[in-house]
Design a protein around this motif. Structure first.
Motif: not given
Length: 848
Positions: A638-653
Motif C-alpha cells: 500500500e505504501t508503494i502503490f499509494e499514488n499508482a493508478e493500476r491496482r487491478t494486479d495488486l488486488e488480484k495478488a
C-alpha cells in the motif's frame, strides 16, 4: 383467346405501332411441349410503309408476355396444312432455312391463322408470296358460277363476247327510260329515238375528229421534238456523270496520298524522337563514368560522390524505355558490354562496406565512456553516411547485393551492441547489491513460538523498507540510455539503407493509378513500414531482452519486494504517450512484460510460502507467522502503490495471498505433528486473520474478512461441541438409551418408566452419581484443558468459556425436559440447577 389477344396488343404491340391480325396458341413446337404459354402472332404495322411480321410470344410467371422471335413475311417460304381432308391442329411453317412443326390449340385456330396469313400475303406480297400446301384457300373475289352449256357452232363467238350488265349500267338505263316517259309497249319508239341520238353523236364525233386533226399533228410534232431534246439532255447528263466519276476518283486518290503523307510525317517524327532519346540515353553513360567506376576509391569523399553520379547515370541508362528493336542495335550492345565493370564495382563496394563495418565497430569498442553509459554511435554514423546514396543505388539495381550488405551490417552491429550491453548491464547489476546493501538492517529475533516459521523467510521478516530513490534512478538510467541508443540506431538504419523507399514509391504509384489517397491507404503503408523497421531492429538488438531479464532478476534477487516498486514505476510510464513507430516502444513493452512476469513469480512464491507449514516434531501450534507476513506485505504494498493508478494486479495478488494464508491454516490444522486440536488452530488463526484484515481496511478484501469471521465462529462451535463432551456422562448415556428405545420399539414416552432398565429407581441412581461438587470439579478440569489448548493470554479464552457455559446450560435444560416427558408426576430433578451452573462458571473464570 380474345382476352389474351387484347392483353398482348396492349403490352407488346401497341407501343410499337403494330396491330395483331391473327393469333394461335402453340401447344408444341418442334415436338416439344412448352412449360410456359407460347403464342404465334401475325401483326401489321399501322403507319406506312406497311410491314407484316410474325412473332413468337412467350408468357412469363407474373402474367406478362415477352417477344421471343421475330420474322418478316418475306422470310416465310412455305405453309403446309398437312392434310386438307382431315381437320388437324398441326401444320408446318418454313421460315428461311428452318422448318417449324407447330401444334395449335385447335384446328379452327390453325385455319383462321393460315387464312389471314394468305390474305395478307396476297395483299402486301403478291410477287414473293409463300407456298400454301394442303390447305383450302379462300376466294378473295366473288365469281359467278357459270354452268357450261353446249352451244351451236355459230353461237360460240357470241357467247365468248358476252359480258354481264353491271349495276351502274342497269341504274343508268332505268334513269333513261324514266326521262323518255315511255311504257314497255313503246319499245320500238324508244329504240328509234336511241338510234337517232346515236347517229347524232357519231356525226358530232366525226366532225370533232376532223377539226382536231391539225392540232393532233402539231401535238405529235411537239412530242417528237421533246423526245429529241430529252435524248440530247440524257447525253449531256451521261457526259457529266463521266466527268464527276473522274473527279471523284481523282479526289479519292489525292486523299489517300495525303493520309499516307501524314502517316509518313508521324512516323518520321516518332523515329526522330526514338533516336534522340536512344542517343541521349547512350550519352548519359560516358567513358569517364565507366572509368570512375573502375577506379573507385571509397575512402575519398570526392571519389564517392563521383561514383555516385556515375552509378546514377548507369541506372538511368538501364531503366530507360527502349523499344525492343533498339535493344538489338550494336551501339546499345557495345555500351551494355562496357558496363560489365559494374559487377566489379559492386563487389568492391561490398568488400569495402564489410571491412568498414568491422573497423568502425572495433573503434567504437575502444572508446572509453562512463561506466553507466552506453557509448553513442554518432562517429560511426558520420563515417557511413557518405555511402548512403550508393546503398540506395545498390538497393534499386542490385537488391540481392543490398540484402547481403544489410545482413552483414546486422551481424556486425549485433555483436557490437551485444558487447556494449554486456559491459553496461554487468556494471549496472554490480551496482545493485551496493545500493541494496545500504538498505539492509539487522534481523530482530523472533519470539519463542516462531519455530513453525518456514525456512524461506520473505522480505517482510528480514529487511526494513527500501529506499525508493535508488531503484527509480537505476530504471531511469536504463530507459534513458536504451532510448537514446535505439532511437539513434533506428534513424540511421532507416536513412542509410532507405528501408521505406520502395514502399513509398509503390504507394505513390498505386495512389496515382487509382486516384485514391485515403487515410486507410496511409495507415496500411505505415503498418508495412513499422513491420520492416521492427524486423531489422529486432535482429540488431536480439540480445537486449536477455540483458533486461538479467537486470530484473538481479534487482529482485537481492530483495524480492523490489518487484513491487519496479511494477509501479513501469505502470506509470506505460500511461505516458509512446511513439508507435519507434522500436524503443517494443523494448519498453518487453521490459514491462518481464517485470510483470517477475511480479507474478514473486506473488506465486509468496503464496507458496504462506500455504506451506513445516512441523518436524510434536509441538503446539499458535498463530501462524504467515498472517503477520501477509499484513507486512499489504502495508508495504500500500505504501508503494499509494499514488499508482493500476491496482487491478495488486488486488488480484491480495486475493491469492489471502487464499494461500487460509490454505496454510488448513494444512497446519491437519498436520499430524500438531499437539493443538484442529479446531483451536483454525479459529485462533482465522480470528487473527480477521483482526488483521479489519486493521488493514482493504476494500477488495472485505469479503475475505467476513469469511474469516464466519470460519472463526464455525470452528469455535465445533471445538465447544467436541471438548464439552459429556460433563454428566452417566445421565447422558441413560437418556440416550431412552431416546433410542422409544424410537426403535415405538413405546410412548410416558410408558418408558415401566421398563426395568429405565425405571424410576434407575433414574434416581443415575442422578445421585453427579452431585454439584463433582460437576464443579469437572468444569474446573475443562477450563484448565481449554487454557492449555489455547495460546497464552489468548483473547478467545473467555469467548470459548462463554460458549461452553451456554452449551452446558442447554444440556441441563434438555435433561430436565426429558424427565418431565418420560416420568410425569415424579418429583425428581438434577442435583445441579441452571443457577448453580452459572455460579460455577463465574467462579472458575474469576479464579483464573
Amino acid at each position: 383467346m380474345s382476352a389474351i389477344r387484347k392483353i398482348i396488343q396492349r403490352q407488346l404491340f401497341q407501343k410499337d405501332d403494330e396491330r395483331i391480325q391473327a393469333i394461335v396458341n402453340v401447344n408444341k413446337l418442334d415436338g416439344k411441349k412448352k412449360k410456359n404459354q407460347t403464342l404465334l402472332c401475325l401483326a401489321v404495322t399501322i403507319e406506312h410503309p406497311i410491314a407484316v411480321r410474325l412473332y413468337f410470344v412467350k408468357g412469363e410467371k407474373d402474367d406478362t408476355f415477352k417477344k421471343k422471335d421475330r420474322f418478316n413475311l418475306r422470310e416465310v417460304r412455305e405453309i403446309d396444312g398437312i392434310n386438307p381432308k382431315k381437320p388437324s391442329p398441326e401444320f408446318h411453317m418454313t421460315i428461311g432455312d428452318r422448318q417449324y412443326v407447330i401444334l395449335a390449340g385447335s384446328a379452327e385456330e390453325k385455319d383462321d391463322f393460315i387464312r389471314e396469313l394468305y390474305k395478307l400475303s396476297c395483299q402486301y406480297l403478291p410477287v414473293q408470296m409463300p407456298d400454301f400446301c394442303n390447305f383450302s384457300l379462300p376466294q378473295l373475289e366473288a365469281e359467278a358460277s357459270i354452268i357450261p352449256i353446249e352451244l351451236p357452232e355459230h353461237d360460240i363467238a357470241m357467247a365468248s363476247d358476252y359480258q354481264p350488265v353491271s349495276a351502274k349500267e342497269d341504274a343508268d338505263f332505268r334513269k333513261l327510260i324514266e326521262r323518255a316517259n315511255l311504257t314497255i309497249g313503246d319499245a320500238h319508239a324508244f329504240a328509234e329515238m336511241l338510234t337517232e341520238q346515236l347517229q347524232s353523236l357519231d356525226g358530232a364525233n366525226i366532225n370533232s375528229m376532223m377539226d382536231s386533226e391539225n392540232s393532233v399533228n402539231q401535238l405529235l410534232s411537239s412530242i417528237d421534238a421533246a423526245l429529241t431534246g430529252v435524248e440530247s439532255v440524257e447525253k449531256e447528263l451521261d457526259n457529266c456523270d463521266d466527268i464527276l466519276a473522274f473527279v471523284r476518283n481523282s479526289i479519292e486518290l489525292i486523299e489517300e496520298k495525303d493520309s499516307l503523307s501524314v502517316v509518313e510525317r508521324k512516323n518520321k517524327a516518332r523515329l526522330n524522337e526514338e533516336i534522340i532519346s536512344f542517343v541521349n540515353s547512350l550519352q548519359e553513360v560516358t567513358d569517364a563514368h565507366i572509368e570512375t567506376l573502375k577506379q573507385a576509391n571509397f575512402s575519398n569523399p570526392e571519389s564517392v560522390q563521383r561514383c555516385t553520379d556515375a552509378a546514377r547515370a548507369v541506372a538511368h541508362f538501364w531503366h530507360g524505355r527502349f523499344a525492343k528493336p533498339m535493344l538489338q542495335m550494336k551501339a546499345y550492345q557495345d555500351r551494355n558490354d562496357e558496363l560489365a565493370a559494374i559487377d566489379v564495382f559492386v563487389d568492391r563496394l561490398m568488400s569495402h562496406l564489410s571491412a568498414l563495418f568491422s573497423n568502425l565497430n572495433d573503434l567504437s569498442l575502444d572508446h572509453e565512456w562512463h561506466e553507466l553509459c552506453i557509448p553513442k554511435q554518432s562517429q560511426r554514423f558520420r563515417a557511413l553516411s557518405p555511402l548512403s546514396d550508393l546503398i540506395n543505388w545498390l538497393k534499386t539495381n542490385r537488391p540481392k547485393a543490398c540484402n547481403l550488405v544489410l545482413q552483414k551490417y546486422i551481424d556486425s552491429t549485433n555483436l557490437l551492441y551485444k558487447r556494449l550491453f554486456d559491459n553496461f548491464f554487468d556494471t549496472l547489476i554490480s551496482k545493485v547489491p551496493k545500493a541494496m546493501g545500504t538498505e539492509k538492517k539487522s534481523k530482530t529475533s523472533d519470539s519463542a513460538n516462531t519455530s513453525l516459521r518456514s525456512d524461506n523467510q520473505s522480505f517482510m521478516s528480514t529487511s526494513s523498507e527500501i529506499d525508493t530513490e535508488v531503484l527509480p534512478q537505476l530504471i531511469e538510467t536504463v530507459l534513458a540510455e536504451l532510448s537514446a541508443v535505439i532511437d539513434a540506431e533506428q534513424k540511421f538504419v532507416v536513412r542509410f539503407f532507405h528501408i521505406n523507399s520502395e514502399l513509398l514509391a509503390q504507394f505513390d504509384t498505386t495512389s496515382t493509378g487509382s486516384g485514391d489517397s485515403s487515410s486507410l491507404g496511409g495507415r496500411s503503408m505505415e503498418k508495412h513500414m513499422n513491420e520492416q523497421v521492427r524486423h531489422v531492429m529486432g535482429n540488431l538488438f536480439d540480445s537486449l531482452n536477455i540483458h533486461l531479464d538479467s537486470f530484473c532478476r538481479a534487482v529482485c534477487r537481492h530483495n524480492p519486494s523490489n518487484v513491487l516498486l519496479l511494477f509501479v514505476i513501469m505502470s506509470k510510464k506505460v500511461l505516458l504517450p509512446q511513439d508507435p513507430s519507434s522500436y524503443f516502444s517494443i523494448t519498453f513493452g518487453s521490459l514491462v512484460v518481464l517485470i510483470k512476469r517477475q511480479f507474478d513469480a514473486f506473488i506465486q512464491m509468496e503464496c507458496g510460502q504462506y500455504s506451506e507449514v513445516r512441523i518436524v516434531k510434536k509441538t503446539r501450534i499458535g498463530t501462524l507467522p504467515s498472517i503477520a507476513r501477509f499484513a507486512g506485505f499489504v502495508r508495504r504494498a500500500e505504501t508503494i502503490f499509494e499514488n499508482a493508478e493500476r491496482r487491478t494486479d495488486l488486488e488480484k495478488a491480495y486475493f491469492n495471498l489471502c487464499r494461500a494464508v487460509c490454505d496454510g491454516i488448513q494444512k497446519a490444522a491437519a498436520n499430524p505433528y500438531s499437539k493443538s486440536p484442529s479446531s483451536v488452530v483454525k479459529f485462533e488463526n482465522y480470528h487473527e486473520l480477521y483482526l488483521t484484515l479489519s486493521e488493514l481496511k482493504i476494500s477488495c478484501l472485505d469479503q475475505q474478512r467476513k469469511d474469516a469471521k464466519a470460519l472463526k465462529e464455525e470452528h469455535i462451535d465445533a471445538y465447544v461441541k467436541e471438548f464439552m463432551g459429556r460433563p454428566l456422562k452417566e445421565i447422558q448415556t441413560f437418556f440416550d438409551n431412552v431416546n433410542n428405545f422409544i424410537e426403535m420399539r415405538g413405546i410412548r414416552p410416558e410408558e418408558i418408566s415401566y421398563q426395568q432398565q429405565f425405571s424410576r429407581m434407575e433414574l434416581k441412581k443415575v442422578i445421585s452419581q453427579h452431585p454439584g461438587k463433582e460437576v464443579k470439579k469437572g468444569l474446573e478440569q475443562l477450563y484448565k484443558k481449554i487454557e492449555k489448548n489455547l495460546v497464552a493470554n489468548s483473547s478467545l479464552l473467555q469467548v470459548v468459556w462463554r460458549d461452553m457455559q451456554e452449551q452446558f446450560i442447554k444440556q441441563i435444560a434438555e435433561y430436565n425436559k426429558l424427565i418431565l416427558t418420560c416420568y410425569p408426576g415424579i418429583k425428581i430433578e438434577l442435583e445441579v440447577s441452571t443457577d448453580n451452573v452459572l455460579q460455577f462458571f463465574s467462579e472458575i473464570a474469576q479464579q483464573h
